[in-house]
Design an enzyme around this catalytic site. Structure first.
Site, PDB file in Angstrom:
ATOM      1  N   ASN A 157      -4.623  -4.917  -4.916  1.00 30.02           N
ATOM      2  CA  ASN A 157      -5.149  -3.897  -5.841  1.00 30.02           C
ATOM      3  C   ASN A 157      -4.069  -3.147  -6.624  1.00 30.02           C
ATOM      4  O   ASN A 157      -4.252  -2.837  -7.788  1.00 30.02           O
ATOM      5  CB  ASN A 157      -6.082  -2.939  -5.099  1.00 30.02           C
ATOM      6  CG  ASN A 157      -5.387  -2.182  -4.003  1.00 30.02           C
ATOM      7  OD1 ASN A 157      -4.426  -2.667  -3.404  1.00 30.02           O
ATOM      8  ND2 ASN A 157      -5.851  -0.993  -3.725  1.00 30.02           N
ATOM      9  N   GLU A 255      -2.140   0.328   6.973  1.00 32.08           N
ATOM     10  CA  GLU A 255      -2.799   1.164   5.946  1.00 32.08           C
ATOM     11  C   GLU A 255      -4.033   0.414   5.490  1.00 32.08           C
ATOM     12  O   GLU A 255      -3.924  -0.616   4.827  1.00 32.08           O
ATOM     13  CB  GLU A 255      -1.864   1.368   4.749  1.00 32.08           C
ATOM     14  CG  GLU A 255      -0.544   2.037   5.061  1.00 32.08           C
ATOM     15  CD  GLU A 255      -0.667   3.538   5.231  1.00 32.08           C
ATOM     16  OE1 GLU A 255      -1.783   4.080   5.075  1.00 32.08           O
ATOM     17  OE2 GLU A 255       0.358   4.155   5.538  1.00 32.08           O
ATOM     18  N   CYS A 289      -7.757   2.129  -2.460  1.00 33.43           N
ATOM     19  CA  CYS A 289      -8.231   2.528  -1.134  1.00 33.43           C
ATOM     20  C   CYS A 289      -8.634   4.000  -1.105  1.00 33.43           C
ATOM     21  O   CYS A 289      -9.411   4.416  -0.255  1.00 33.43           O
ATOM     22  CB  CYS A 289      -7.145   2.262  -0.113  1.00 33.43           C
ATOM     23  SG  CYS A 289      -5.585   3.040  -0.566  1.00 33.43           S
ATOM     24  N   GLU A 470       3.097   6.722   6.477  1.00 32.01           N
ATOM     25  CA  GLU A 470       4.308   6.414   5.725  1.00 32.01           C
ATOM     26  C   GLU A 470       4.605   7.593   4.804  1.00 32.01           C
ATOM     27  O   GLU A 470       3.709   8.351   4.442  1.00 32.01           O
ATOM     28  CB  GLU A 470       4.139   5.072   4.980  1.00 32.01           C
ATOM     29  CG  GLU A 470       4.001   3.920   5.990  1.00 32.01           C
ATOM     30  CD  GLU A 470       3.884   2.495   5.427  1.00 32.01           C
ATOM     31  OE1 GLU A 470       3.738   2.332   4.217  1.00 32.01           O
ATOM     32  OE2 GLU A 470       3.953   1.553   6.245  1.00 32.01           O
TER      33      GLU A 470
HETATM   34  P1  NAD Z   1      -6.734  -8.304   2.782  1.00 27.18           P
HETATM   35  O1  NAD Z   1      -6.722  -7.693   4.131  1.00 27.18           O
HETATM   36  O2  NAD Z   1      -7.667  -9.402   2.512  1.00 27.18           O
HETATM   37  O3  NAD Z   1      -5.294  -8.863   2.401  1.00 27.18           O
HETATM   38  C1  NAD Z   1      -4.145  -8.055   2.422  1.00 27.18           C
HETATM   39  C2  NAD Z   1      -2.927  -8.931   2.644  1.00 27.18           C
HETATM   40  O4  NAD Z   1      -2.988  -9.515   3.948  1.00 27.18           O
HETATM   41  C3  NAD Z   1      -2.814 -10.105   1.668  1.00 27.18           C
HETATM   42  O5  NAD Z   1      -1.456 -10.317   1.355  1.00 27.18           O
HETATM   43  C4  NAD Z   1      -3.362 -11.251   2.484  1.00 27.18           C
HETATM   44  O6  NAD Z   1      -2.890 -12.514   2.060  1.00 27.18           O
HETATM   45  C5  NAD Z   1      -2.851 -10.909   3.859  1.00 27.18           C
HETATM   46  N1  NAD Z   1      -3.589 -11.513   4.977  1.00 27.18           N
HETATM   47  C6  NAD Z   1      -4.894 -11.903   5.010  1.00 27.18           C
HETATM   48  N2  NAD Z   1      -5.183 -12.441   6.214  1.00 27.18           N
HETATM   49  C7  NAD Z   1      -4.052 -12.387   6.955  1.00 27.18           C
HETATM   50  C8  NAD Z   1      -3.715 -12.782   8.287  1.00 27.18           C
HETATM   51  N3  NAD Z   1      -4.615 -13.355   9.092  1.00 27.18           N
HETATM   52  N4  NAD Z   1      -2.461 -12.564   8.729  1.00 27.18           N
HETATM   53  C9  NAD Z   1      -1.545 -11.988   7.928  1.00 27.18           C
HETATM   54  N5  NAD Z   1      -1.798 -11.601   6.663  1.00 27.18           N
HETATM   55  C10 NAD Z   1      -3.042 -11.789   6.186  1.00 27.18           C
HETATM   56  O7  NAD Z   1      -6.940  -7.096   1.769  1.00 27.18           O
HETATM   57  P2  NAD Z   1      -7.110  -7.194   0.195  1.00 27.18           P
HETATM   58  O8  NAD Z   1      -8.492  -7.694  -0.055  1.00 27.18           O
HETATM   59  O9  NAD Z   1      -5.953  -7.881  -0.399  1.00 27.18           O
HETATM   60  O10 NAD Z   1      -6.981  -5.664  -0.228  1.00 27.18           O
HETATM   61  C11 NAD Z   1      -8.046  -4.783  -0.243  1.00 27.18           C
HETATM   62  C12 NAD Z   1      -8.066  -3.922   0.998  1.00 27.18           C
HETATM   63  O11 NAD Z   1      -6.829  -3.217   1.128  1.00 27.18           O
HETATM   64  C13 NAD Z   1      -9.123  -2.864   0.937  1.00 27.18           C
HETATM   65  O12 NAD Z   1      -9.755  -2.777   2.184  1.00 27.18           O
HETATM   66  C14 NAD Z   1      -8.334  -1.593   0.653  1.00 27.18           C
HETATM   67  O13 NAD Z   1      -8.935  -0.403   1.062  1.00 27.18           O
HETATM   68  C15 NAD Z   1      -7.085  -1.845   1.404  1.00 27.18           C
HETATM   69  N6  NAD Z   1      -6.019  -0.996   0.901  1.00 27.18           N
HETATM   70  C16 NAD Z   1      -5.554   0.039   1.686  1.00 27.18           C
HETATM   71  C17 NAD Z   1      -4.564   0.883   1.211  1.00 27.18           C
HETATM   72  C18 NAD Z   1      -4.026   2.013   2.040  1.00 27.18           C
HETATM   73  O14 NAD Z   1      -2.948   2.478   1.727  1.00 27.18           O
HETATM   74  N7  NAD Z   1      -4.711   2.479   3.053  1.00 27.18           N
HETATM   75  C19 NAD Z   1      -4.036   0.673  -0.058  1.00 27.18           C
HETATM   76  C20 NAD Z   1      -4.547  -0.368  -0.827  1.00 27.18           C
HETATM   77  C21 NAD Z   1      -5.526  -1.204  -0.324  1.00 27.18           C
END
Ligand code: NAD
Length: 489
Positions: A157, A255, A289, A470
């Site tokens: 995102n 996060e 998020c 963080e």
């Molecule tokens: P996601 O969990 O699908 O993917 C995030 C990252 O993890 C990607 O690089 C993905 O390739 C990797 N990943 C996926 N499966 C994995 C595994 N089994 N092992 C290791 N890595 C793996 O999330 P997304 O769809 O890319 O992002 C959206 C989500 O992120 C939303 O839930 C959003 O709220 C959250 N988010 C949180 C924050 C925060 O600071 N709290 C900030 C931005 C986004």
């Protein structure tokens, strides 16, 4: 690095040990605003992660023994180089992610620059602790040292913004890193790699391995020589990472998602509150998020709020993200768009009212964007608290508005979800603002504003929104190992 192949697709390469390395297989990456494949991303796995971890391990002794000042100067140089290319980075982020060029220019890339400058500065100002025990003839003090190879995994995102929020503190503290950006948004990380040498980052200090979570991400999480993982992404993935890293007892910073409430009391300054709450609901297509997705409005002002809020939401223009007058770009993928639309359908099936956006207003797109993943800002009213639209993270341009009567009631309802990331409270009553902020289960509470951040202070979520924080001090503590030393004199 190449602009090659038959259809002039952009082809990315992994960055390992200071060199760009091609991969044997690739994943297609789409331009969300046209629906076309325009880029190929390495489909890395164990082998590439192994090489990257080895390069990071080899670079660790020299990098970790540099002084904070030397590292700080390199981080500042990198910030300057990204800033010099700000426009190219912003264009690339907008094309790759679907976000508007305006958002990429004013938020994503400036913040990536700031992340490096901020940690370049904060690393110079930490102090350790010291206590005395005169009766024992002892002094105790703490010392902090970098941990080793840090595994950094980031979402789609806010691609460069969130990746640099991890890389900057990790390397400022003297760690070396293996980063894995989202397979859907890898371009700006690859562009940053091209600047590392010029900035003076030695080979192997920052390695970037591209690919999917299941293959590349998991190989990193399971690697025995990566003692710490900083992850930003969904709660579901975090559960998997926790399980997979458990046999190694890794240090984790997580996060995760949110289902963030805005609580609007009847004494709120609506002239500020309404445009800010529209922004907090729909900025970056609602794909932050920290975006608001449950708006609780006190009953006395409910109809006035709703009418003005919908009018303001309708002003947001959806369309070609590279047009600087556009407010809402494309969602990340076809699948994600479908998922977000389904939430609106479910709400309707449950009897909620869609006041504007999806299914109600017509979405007119330029000819070149007909196959893009667009959706209008959507406001839903009369949704039940137990509805999936009020419980689950939608992560799109959809927000729900409901009425409440008392302070006690709204705190309970705002806390009635599994998440606890960010809340906003609108009221001119200072006492009430403090009371409510203290009782909300939320890692961040903004009152009478949204997304105002001081990077010095802790950032992170409670409950299913994460583990760890963080920020200047918190990142320093996460990315270093502390030791207590006692000296008897
Ligand atoms: P996601 O969990 O699908 O993917 C995030 C990252 O993890 C990607 O690089 C993905 O390739 C990797 N990943 C996926 N499966 C994995 C595994 N089994 N092992 C290791 N890595 C793996 O999330 P997304 O769809 O890319 O992002 C959206 C989500 O992120 C939303 O839930 C959003 O709220 C959250 N988010 C949180 C924050 C925060 O600071 N709290 C900030 C931005 C986004």
């Amino acid at each position: 690095p190449t602009m090659a192949h038959s259809k002039a697709l952009l082809v990315l390469e992994n960055f390992i040990g200071g060199k760009f390395v091609p991969c044997s297989s690739y994943i297609d990456s789409y331009n969300p605003s046209t629906g076309d494949v325009y880029c190929r991303v390495p489909d890395s796995g164990k082998e590439q992660v192994e090489d990257a971890v080895k390069a990071a391990k080899d670079a660790f002794p020299i990098w970790s023994s540099k002084s904070p000042l030397e590292r700080s100067q390199i981080l500042n140089k990198l910030a300057d180089l990204i800033e010099q290319d700000l426009e190219a980075f912003a264009q690339a982020e907008s094309k790759d992610q679907g976000k508007t060029i305006t958002f990429a220019r004013t938020v994503d890339i400036p913040r990536a620059v700031h992340n490096f400058r901020f940690f370049a500065s904060s690393i110079l100002h930490h102090v350790t602790e010291c206590t005395e025990m005169p009766t024992m003839g002892c002094v105790h003090y703490t010392s902090r040292a970098p941990v080793g190879v840090a595994g950094l995994i980031s979402p789609w995102n806010l691609p460069l913004y969130l990746l640099t929020w991890k890389i900057a503190p990790a390397i400022a503290c003297g760690n070396t890193v293996v980063a894995k950006p989202s397979e859907m948004t890898s371009v700006t990380a690859w562009m940053m790699c091209k600047l590392l040498d010029k900035a003076g980052v030695p080979p192997g200090v920052v390695n970037v391995v591209f690919g999917t979570g299941a293959k590349a991400g998991e190989a990193l999480v399971c690697h025995p020589d990566v003692p710490l993982i900083s992850f930003t992404g969904s709660t579901l993935t975090a559960q998997r990472i926790t399980e997979k890293s458990a046999p190694h007892c890794k240090r984790l910073s997580l996060e995760l998602g949110g289902k963030n409430p805005a609580i609007i009391f009847d004494d709120a300054d609506l002239s500020q509150c309404i445009p800010t709450t529209v922004r907090s609901s729909f900025a970056n297509q609602g794909e932050i998020c920290l975006c608001t997705s449950r708006i609780f409005v006190q009953r006395g002002i409910y109809s006035e709020f709703l009418q003005k809020f919908v009018a303001e939401a309708k002003k947001w223009k959806t369309g070609n993200p590279s047009d600087p007058t556009i407010d809402v770009g494309a969602l990340i993928s076809k699948e994600h768009l479908e998922k977000v639309r389904n939430y609106v359908k479910k709400a309707q099936a449950e009897g909620a009212r869609v006041l504007c956006g999806e299914g109600v207003d017509r979405l007119a797109l330029p000819p070149g964007n007909q196959k893009g993943y667009f959706m209008l800002p959507t406001v839903i009213a009369e949704v039940k608290d137990e509805s999936c639209c009020m419980q689950e993270e939608i992560f799109g341009p959809v927000t729900c508005v409901v009425a409440f009567d008392t302070e006690e009631e709204v705190i309970k309802r705002a806390n009635g979800v599994k998440y606890g990331l960010a809340a906003t409270v609108w009221s001119r009553d200072v006492g009430r603002v403090h009371r409510v902020a203290h009782r909300l289960q939320s890692g961040l509470v903004w009152t009478n504003c949204w997304l105002v951040r001081d990077l010095n202070l802790p950032f992170g979520g409670m409950k299913a929104s994460g583990i760890g924080r963080e920020g200047a001090r918190d990142s320093y503590e996460f990315f270093t190992e502390v030791k207590t030393i006692t000296i008897k004199h």
